[in-house]
Design a protein around this motif. Structure first.
Motif, PDB file in Angstrom:
ATOM      1  N   LYS A  74       0.843  -1.202   0.000  1.00 26.16           N
ATOM      2  CA  LYS A  74       0.000   0.000   0.000  1.00 26.16           C
ATOM      3  C   LYS A  74       0.874   1.247   0.000  1.00 26.16           C
ATOM      4  CE  LYS A  74      -3.002  -2.072   3.234  1.00 26.16           C
ATOM      5  NZ  LYS A  74      -3.605  -1.875   4.532  1.00 26.16           N
ATOM      6  N   ASN A  76       1.325   3.549   2.095  1.00 30.74           N
ATOM      7  CA  ASN A  76       2.142   3.763   3.295  1.00 30.74           C
ATOM      8  C   ASN A  76       3.268   2.742   3.410  1.00 30.74           C
ATOM      9  OD1 ASN A  76       0.891   1.501   4.547  1.00 30.74           O
ATOM     10  ND2 ASN A  76      -0.829   2.796   5.118  1.00 30.74           N
ATOM     11  N   ASP A  77       3.094   1.566   2.807  1.00 33.75           N
ATOM     12  CA  ASP A  77       4.191   0.583   2.790  1.00 33.75           C
ATOM     13  C   ASP A  77       5.322   1.084   1.901  1.00 33.75           C
ATOM     14  OD1 ASP A  77       2.779  -1.222   4.386  1.00 33.75           O
ATOM     15  OD2 ASP A  77       1.738  -2.050   2.648  1.00 33.75           O
ATOM     16  N   THR A  80       7.246   3.520   3.915  1.00 41.60           N
ATOM     17  CA  THR A  80       8.081   2.826   4.902  1.00 41.60           C
ATOM     18  C   THR A  80       9.349   2.299   4.227  1.00 41.60           C
ATOM     19  OG1 THR A  80       6.057   2.162   6.018  1.00 41.60           O
ATOM     20  CG2 THR A  80       8.036   0.999   6.652  1.00 41.60           C
ATOM     21  N   ALA A  84      13.259   3.361   4.657  1.00 39.72           N
ATOM     22  CA  ALA A  84      14.272   2.361   5.002  1.00 39.72           C
ATOM     23  C   ALA A  84      15.423   2.372   3.986  1.00 39.72           C
ATOM     24  CB  ALA A  84      13.634   0.982   5.054  1.00 39.72           C
ATOM     25  N   ASP A 104       7.864  13.749   5.199  1.00 41.14           N
ATOM     26  CA  ASP A 104       9.179  13.094   5.144  1.00 41.14           C
ATOM     27  C   ASP A 104       9.939  13.498   3.885  1.00 41.14           C
ATOM     28  OD1 ASP A 104       8.438  11.894   7.423  1.00 41.14           O
ATOM     29  OD2 ASP A 104       8.425   9.834   6.679  1.00 41.14           O
ATOM     30  N   THR A 257     -12.899  -0.990  10.504  1.00 37.05           N
ATOM     31  CA  THR A 257     -12.427  -1.906   9.450  1.00 37.05           C
ATOM     32  C   THR A 257     -13.621  -2.630   8.835  1.00 37.05           C
ATOM     33  OG1 THR A 257     -12.093  -3.578  11.137  1.00 37.05           O
ATOM     34  CG2 THR A 257     -10.140  -2.415  10.393  1.00 37.05           C
ATOM     35  N   SER A 388       4.222  12.291  12.452  1.00 42.60           N
ATOM     36  CA  SER A 388       3.576  11.150  13.135  1.00 42.60           C
ATOM     37  C   SER A 388       2.170  10.946  12.585  1.00 42.60           C
ATOM     38  CB  SER A 388       3.508  11.370  14.646  1.00 42.60           C
ATOM     39  OG  SER A 388       4.799  11.381  15.186  1.00 42.60           O
ATOM     40  N   ALA A 389       2.057  11.026  11.246  1.00 41.29           N
ATOM     41  CA  ALA A 389       0.743  11.003  10.592  1.00 41.29           C
ATOM     42  C   ALA A 389      -0.077   9.765  10.952  1.00 41.29           C
ATOM     43  CB  ALA A 389       0.922  11.080   9.083  1.00 41.29           C
ATOM     44  N   TYR A 390       0.574   8.601  11.059  1.00 41.75           N
ATOM     45  CA  TYR A 390      -0.193   7.373  11.310  1.00 41.75           C
ATOM     46  C   TYR A 390      -0.746   7.360  12.718  1.00 41.75           C
ATOM     47  CZ  TYR A 390       1.836   6.131   6.948  1.00 41.75           C
ATOM     48  OH  TYR A 390       2.192   6.154   5.630  1.00 41.75           O
ATOM     49  N   SER A 391       0.070   7.789  13.654  1.00 43.78           N
ATOM     50  CA  SER A 391      -0.375   7.820  15.045  1.00 43.78           C
ATOM     51  C   SER A 391      -1.553   8.788  15.189  1.00 43.78           C
ATOM     52  CB  SER A 391       0.800   8.245  15.926  1.00 43.78           C
ATOM     53  OG  SER A 391       0.442   8.113  17.252  1.00 43.78           O
ATOM     54  N   ILE A 392      -1.472   9.906  14.491  1.00 46.92           N
ATOM     55  CA  ILE A 392      -2.538  10.907  14.562  1.00 46.92           C
ATOM     56  C   ILE A 392      -3.815  10.393  13.891  1.00 46.92           C
ATOM     57  CG2 ILE A 392      -3.182  13.184  13.605  1.00 46.92           C
ATOM     58  CD1 ILE A 392      -0.259  13.957  14.566  1.00 46.92           C
ATOM     59  N   TYR A 394      -4.868   7.322  13.955  1.00 47.98           N
ATOM     60  CA  TYR A 394      -5.548   6.481  14.948  1.00 47.98           C
ATOM     61  C   TYR A 394      -6.079   7.329  16.110  1.00 47.98           C
ATOM     62  CZ  TYR A 394      -3.168   2.752  12.408  1.00 47.98           C
ATOM     63  OH  TYR A 394      -2.709   1.918  11.417  1.00 47.98           O
ATOM     64  N   SER A 395      -5.352   8.396  16.440  1.00 51.22           N
ATOM     65  CA  SER A 395      -5.788   9.257  17.553  1.00 51.22           C
ATOM     66  C   SER A 395      -7.121   9.917  17.243  1.00 51.22           C
ATOM     67  CB  SER A 395      -4.742  10.339  17.835  1.00 51.22           C
ATOM     68  OG  SER A 395      -3.587   9.761  18.341  1.00 51.22           O
TER      69      SER A 395
END
Lengths: 432, 292
Positions: A74, A76-77, A80, A84, A104, A257, A388-392, A394-395
């Motif tokens: 995806k 976001n993968d 990532t 890396a 980023d 989900t 910290s887009a992913y954490s936000i 979920y927040s």
């Protein structure tokens, strides 16, 4: 003697490796390879691969360029993996990512901006350009553009004499009519499924008062944001108060989900999803006709429209071959083919004039809703670039569900503000 | 054979170290060096590109422990450990106990129970997500049930525990069954002659004789429960509402996806410390047992 023999063997081995590696470089120098990491899945991947194949057989053959497309998961993968691979020589030449990559990429020293490549973007849709423009210039070339849509069970809506709601207030009424409870009180069908998060809120908040932002610095596009502004501007509160009306109908599912599966199975009468899912949803809807409409407005003053979503192409090599491939991918015919095969909105304004795309829209009017919504939106509407887009992400979900379950609205807003401000503070202290 | 006071001893030791050298080099490069680097950098300000730009003292740790999402992830991890470890131990011990006596047909349950080892984690996770995804799940369609599956916090945790057991089952079963079958037959015969049978023979003779293996499976389960993240990435993405966001999933989201080096180094150091403490407790426990 043995040691000498081993040493000689080792030298022979190492030198052969060197010769082999040198040989590889030489043979590849005749053709320039352009490696593209993408996130297109299923039938979208097939369309993308065929577009690349056509390039290799036409322009590529002419100019000595071979483009290779590699699926990396995806969007976001892909990010990532890019993170890396940064600092190594494993970076691809081009990568397809979405807006979560922007922070980023804007901070990285390995991104080659579209301006630096010298690509002509005069034919690219305005909202697409503004959503990937930072203080450094155009970070990425919009490619797989989409818009958030309101999907509904048209068969059910028609049978009840309802039409797609234009505001959240109307939506609450429609949801109360389309939900269905069994004799034991158990919900057999919900009127709406899904809980908004960053993606949906960038439209719900961004569209208020003609144009609003969630963060300062134009949602982080004019330099890393310094704070969240949806609290002091009251936009998040306005949204929450309206959204509560939908929750209060009792026919609202807060699932995070499997929402698409519930909708296509007929257990949810409506949901919000990206226009890129249109083809899949139409094909998998069980026994009903799918309808799509623009996202309901938070209130009558929320006239900004919708934020462009989907993805764009980020470049990591500065050469003529990469430029050629990128120009090809956003050319009018390729964009028309890509859109017809996937449901994405063409990013080239000339694609809308092509005969094939016109007749495609005539046969598939649902595909027109997303492009109409995007093209009529305020071009200033931008997606949110937040650390910290992913954490936000979920927040926001947790924050909204807590509010719906009884936390006070002001407390909810200030809690979300402090989560975002703290993420921004950490990022700024570490990187600026 | 003794090497005492012999010149051969030194030669033997040097050779042993030489044989160990490849493993030590790999451990140094891929385990010790990153560990020490993480601990050192947890006290520094490091930017996304990996450049050190200042001294942070305990700021990274302070920041980590003031993050509600992290504190919540500790709760989730503890809940998962408390649910998963006993359930996993019970299920695997039960399966190994019921099939511990070799017979002509024992290859059938053995084959079924060994199979999970051969299937990939991702494949299982994807399968589980389809079986248990909400009201429209495969499970509910097949059995006309109304299990909410991974769409509710409790359901998601339950499915995660089931998946965890599935993933650990094969290896644990092999370990426990081998332990049962390697019990000295003479001890069992002696117990039988003394009149022990059935439950008493099992509980008072056989289980105590395999308790070291049971302990190994418990520690393996503890390690897996503490480090679980890949199945969560595929199955629930930490949701709904962070209800399955374990410490390692939080780490994955913040450190790996968002490039937050403050969290990355501080949390890596903490997990290293916990793992080190766990291993120390385990080895002390093991030594005491061996000494008895």
């Amino acid at each position: 003697m043995k040691k000498i023999f081993s040493a000689v063997l080792l030298i022979i081995f190492l030198s052969s490796v060197h010769v082999f590696a040198a040989g590889l470089r030489e043979s590849s120098s005749a053709l320039t390879e352009v490696e593209i990491w993408h996130s297109a899945q299923g039938s979208n991947a097939e369309v993308f691969d065929s577009i690349i194949e056509t390039f290799n057989n036409t322009i590529g053959k002419e100019k000595g360029i071979v483009a290779t497309s590699i699926y990396q998961g995806k969007a976001n993968d892909v990010l990532t993996k890019i993170n890396a691979a940064s600092g190594t020589d494993s970076l691809p030449d081009i990568a397809m990512m979405d807006a979560t990559a922007a922070t980023d990429m804007n901070a990285s020293d390995y991104l080659v901006t579209i301006d630096a490549l010298g690509i002509d973007t005069s034919k690219i849709i305005e909202c697409g350009l503004s959503s990937y423009t930072s203080e450094k210039g155009l970070l990425a070339l919009p490619f797989n553009a989409s818009a958030l849509l309101y999907y509904y069970n048209k068969t059910l809506y028609d049978s009840l004499g309802l039409s797609a709601p234009e505001t959240i207030d109307q939506m609450a009424y429609v949801v109360s009519k389309t939900g269905l409870a069994g004799s034991n009180g158990k919900l057999l069908r919900v009127g709406f499924i899904g809980i908004p998060t960053t993606f949906e809120l960038s439209t719900f908040i961004g569209s208020q008062n003609g144009l609003s932002y969630m963060l300062d610095n134009r949602n982080g596009h004019d330099g890393v944001a310094t704070k969240a502004v949806f609290g002091e501007e009251g936009t998040y509160k306005t949204f929450l108060l309206e959204w509560k009306k939908v929750f209060d109908t009792g026919f609202y599912s807060t699932a995070t989900t499997g929402t698409t599966e519930e909708f296509t199975a007929g257990r949810a009468a409506a949901m919000l999803a990206s226009s890129s899912k249109l083809a899949t949803i139409i094909n998998s809807a069980e026994g009903f006709e799918v309808g799509v409409a623009s996202v309901p407005m938070v209130n009558e003053n929320a006239t900004g429209g919708t934020v462009i979503s989907g993805g764009a192409l980020f470049a990591f090599s500065d050469n003529e071959a990469v430029k050629t491939v990128l120009e090809y991918l956003v050319s009018k015919d390729v964009q028309a083919i890509w859109s017809e095969g996937t449901g994405y909105v063409p990013v080239n304004t000339e694609s809308y004039e092509t005969e094939s795309y016109r007749s495609f829209l005539k046969e598939n009017p649902l595909y027109k809703v997303a492009s109409d919504a995007l093209l009529s939106s305020n071009p200033g509407m931008t997606n949110v670039w937040v650390p910290s887009a992913y954490s936000i992400y979920y927040s926001f979900q947790t924050n909204i569900i807590n509010y719906l379950n009884g936390t006070g609205v002001d407390e909810t807003v200030s809690e979300m503000e402090s989560i975002i401000n703290s993420a921004i503070k950490t990022y700024r202290e570490q990187n600026l | 054979m003794s090497f005492k006071k012999s010149g051969k001893k030194k030669h033997f030791q040097n050779k042993a170290y030489l044989y160990l050298l490849p493993a030590l080099t790999v451990a140094a490069a891929f385990c010790w060096y990153p560990s020490v680097k993480s601990i050192v950098e947890s006290f520094l300000v490091v930017n996304q590109g990996g450049k050190v730009i200042g001294f942070a003292a305990f700021d990274n740790y302070r920041r980590l422990f003031s993050d509600q999402a992290f504190l919540h992830s500790i709760k989730v991890s503890v809940t998962f450990i408390l649910l998963f470890v006993p359930a996993n131990t019970f299920v695997t011990l039960l399966a190994a106990s019921l099939t511990r006596r070799p017979s002509r047909l024992s290859f059938i349950p053995e084959y079924i129970f060994f199979t999970p080892v051969a299937v990939s984690l991702s494949a299982y996770s994807l399968l589980m997500s389809d079986i248990f995804r909400g009201e429209a799940s495969v499970l509910n369609n097949l059995f006309s049930t109304a299990f909410s599956g991974i769409t509710t916090p409790a359901g998601a945790m339950a499915v995660l525990v089931i998946l965890g057991i599935f993933l650990d089952f094969g290896l644990d079963y092999i370990l426990l069954m081998c332990a049962f079958r390697s019990i000295d037959r003479s001890v069992i015969e002696a117990a039988r002659m003394d009149g022990a049978g059935g439950w008493r023979l099992y509980w008072c003779v056989e289980v105590p004789m395999i308790k070291n293996t049971v302990l190994v499976t418990i520690f393996l389960a503890l390690k897996d429960a503490l480090l679980i993240s890949a199945p969560i990435i595929i199955l629930t993405e930490g949701g709904p509402y962070r209800s399955t966001e374990t410490i390692m999933f939080y780490y994955y989201t913040e450190a790996f996806r968002s490039g937050n080096r403050a969290v990355q180094n501080a949390l890596a150091s903490i997990v290293l410390l916990i793992a080190g403490a766990g291993m120390t407790v385990y080895s002390i426990f093991k030594r005491k047992k061996e000494a008895l």
